[in-house]
Structures are given as C-alpha cells and as structure tokens.
Design an enzyme around this catalytic site. Sequence first.
Site, mmCIF file in Angstrom:
data_model
loop_
_atom_site.group_PDB
_atom_site.id
_atom_site.type_symbol
_atom_site.label_atom_id
_atom_site.label_comp_id
_atom_site.label_asym_id
_atom_site.label_seq_id
_atom_site.Cartn_x
_atom_site.Cartn_y
_atom_site.Cartn_z
ATOM 1 N N ASP A 172 1.024 -0.942 0.462
ATOM 2 C CA ASP A 172 -0.235 0.024 0.175
ATOM 3 C C ASP A 172 0.884 1.218 -0.125
ATOM 4 O O ASP A 172 1.503 1.758 0.821
ATOM 5 C CB ASP A 172 -0.812 -0.166 1.242
ATOM 6 C CG ASP A 172 -1.727 -0.955 1.126
ATOM 7 O OD1 ASP A 172 -1.371 -2.012 0.505
ATOM 8 O OD2 ASP A 172 -3.255 -1.057 1.956
ATOM 9 N N LYS A 235 -7.043 3.511 -3.648
ATOM 10 C CA LYS A 235 -7.610 3.610 -1.673
ATOM 11 C C LYS A 235 -7.478 5.026 -1.284
ATOM 12 O O LYS A 235 -6.666 5.817 -1.747
ATOM 13 C CB LYS A 235 -6.177 2.427 -1.702
ATOM 14 C CG LYS A 235 -6.889 2.784 -0.137
ATOM 15 C CD LYS A 235 -5.521 1.907 1.069
ATOM 16 C CE LYS A 235 -5.463 1.874 2.784
ATOM 17 N NZ LYS A 235 -4.243 1.444 3.091
ATOM 18 N N LYS A 271 -10.138 0.655 -2.636
ATOM 19 C CA LYS A 271 -10.001 0.183 -1.259
ATOM 20 C C LYS A 271 -10.362 0.994 0.076
ATOM 21 O O LYS A 271 -9.494 2.406 -0.904
ATOM 22 C CB LYS A 271 -9.122 -0.295 -0.892
ATOM 23 C CG LYS A 271 -9.073 -0.283 0.302
ATOM 24 C CD LYS A 271 -7.354 -1.298 1.182
ATOM 25 C CE LYS A 271 -6.999 -1.376 2.216
ATOM 26 N NZ LYS A 271 -5.402 -2.427 2.778
#
Length: 335
Positions: A172, A235, A271
Amino acid sequence: MTTIKQRAGEETDRQQPGPVNELVRNPGMPLDLNWVRQVSINRSAVERRAATLPARRTVKKEWQAAWLLRAITCIDLTTLAGDDTPGNVLRLCAKARQPVRPDILAALGARNLQVGAVCVYHNLVAVAIEALRGSDIPVAAVSTGFPAGQNPFEQKVQEIMASVQAGAAEIDIVISRAHVLTGNGQGVYDEVRTFREACGDAHMKTILATHELATLRNVGMASLVCMMAGADFIKTSTGKESVNATLLVGLVMVRAIRNYYEQTGYKVGFKPAGGIRSAKSSLDWLILMKEELGNEWLNNALFRIGASGLLSDIERQLSYFVTGHYAAAHHNPMV
C-alpha cells in the site's frame, strides 16, 4: 443455513485469493493528459447520489448475514499504530484466520472464512508472514513514507523493495499529494509507475489521501493517473487524515475505475479505508460497489475494506442474527 450460503454466492464456503491470480493484471498505459484533463465532477449530483446510499433501507435478516459474511472476506485487517508489537500482530493474525466464533459460523452453515489480508508496517511483515503460514491470507505492507509520503523518493523505492523481499504480497503506497495540488500529473504518473516496477509481482494499492487533495476533480484525476501508471487498486485514505473514507469520494473513485475499464478493458480494485467501523457502513460500501461496478467487483480480488475495529461489529451483528441477542464484548474480542 443453506439459504445464507446461497445468497452469499457461496462466499461463506471459502476465502477468495483465487480471483486475484485469475484476473488480468492492470499493466498500465502511457500517460494521457488529455483524458485526465477531461475529468469533470458535478459535485451536487455526486453528493445527491452518495446521500442515497446510507439513507435507504438496507438488507435484512438472512440477506444481511450473507452480505456481512462477504464483507469479512474483503477486509484488510489492519494495525498501523505507534504502539504495535509482535504480540499485537500475532493476535491480529489469529483473528484473521478465525474472524468469527466457530459456533456462530456453524449456525450459519459457513466454514473456512478468512479475511482478505493483514496489513502492517514493514518491520512487522516477517512476524505476520510467520503467523499466517499455511493459510492463503496475504500480508500487505504500507510503504513510501506512509502516511505523509514526505520521504525522499529513493528511500520510498527502497522501502517497497525491502517489504517485497520480506515477503509482502501486497504493498500500500502513498502518492505525493504536492504533485496533485500543483497540477503535476506527469510527476504523479512517474512516481507511481516507478513504485509499480519496484513492487514486481506484489500487488500495489495506491493511497490517494483524498481529504488532502482539495477538490473532487483532483480525486478523479489522481485516480485516473494512478490507474494509467499501473495501480492494481486505488485506495481512499491512509486512515490517519482528519477525514478518511467517505461515500462521496468513493463514488468519484469507483466511477473513475469504471471509466478506465470501459476504455482499456482492465479491472482495477477499490479500497476504502479509515473510519469504517460499523457493519451497516460496510453494507453501504458493498452496495456502492454492486450498483456502480457490478457483481464482478464484489470479491476481495477487486474490493477491500481497510479496517481494524469493523470486524468486531460485524461479528456482533452475526451473533445477534444467530442467537437473538448481542454478545458481550469479551465474547468476540478484536485482538
């Protein structure tokens, strides 16, 4: 309860790492600034659409139980605190392996339920990998100067490579918000493209930190540039901003995903992360995915929820469905 298993699309029977491998991974494409500049957001229309999601009547009874079981398989179970210890991570990984009490799962007719991933800082990747050995649960590591993204560029790349070498299957990363705020689309693209190359076979989730991007149009443009650079997921947030995942920015991002898919044929995951703590809110996000992107995005290959406390409330709601009363907190502890 076979009806719950049927309505969950058999997702209560197994964890879903498989679709990640079956998907054709987004390879990215050359930066098309003309396409990026065409991004236009009708804020009032987006606000009205986002407001309908939590306001409507949600799914009930066995339908709700089935959707909550699906939500569990899409959780990136996360601990990103300054006081994280190996002991905390070991307990988190145990919860990832058995996210719901066995007696509740048995009553629901479900088995082999696992979360989507466990997400930790780099220094705890090895601990998580060892704790999850023998399972199909991947370990995700936050990287590139998380959460602010203010580290030197070379150091960011080294962070990614170190986490991959340690065994993280997912990375991430955070983008440099300054590139977005100054209109430097090429800078965003070059940075994320380099990060993607450093990830190698590890899947890359690109954190936009949407609350720090000033406008919804910036969110839409940054989403598109990151997908062009090869992001496997986009995300919303680090979870450390004052405002994190909201349905408003989520709607902008999933529509960017749909636009990218329609133009390129490649599916990119989504996400939301930060502030998602209730079972009801997880249903709102699942409904958003279903209505905006379709059933193909309702699995952990293309949808994750970054959360730490959410699982406790989902387990609590499932306990109520089975027993007719809410379990005490110590009956379904998080860690």
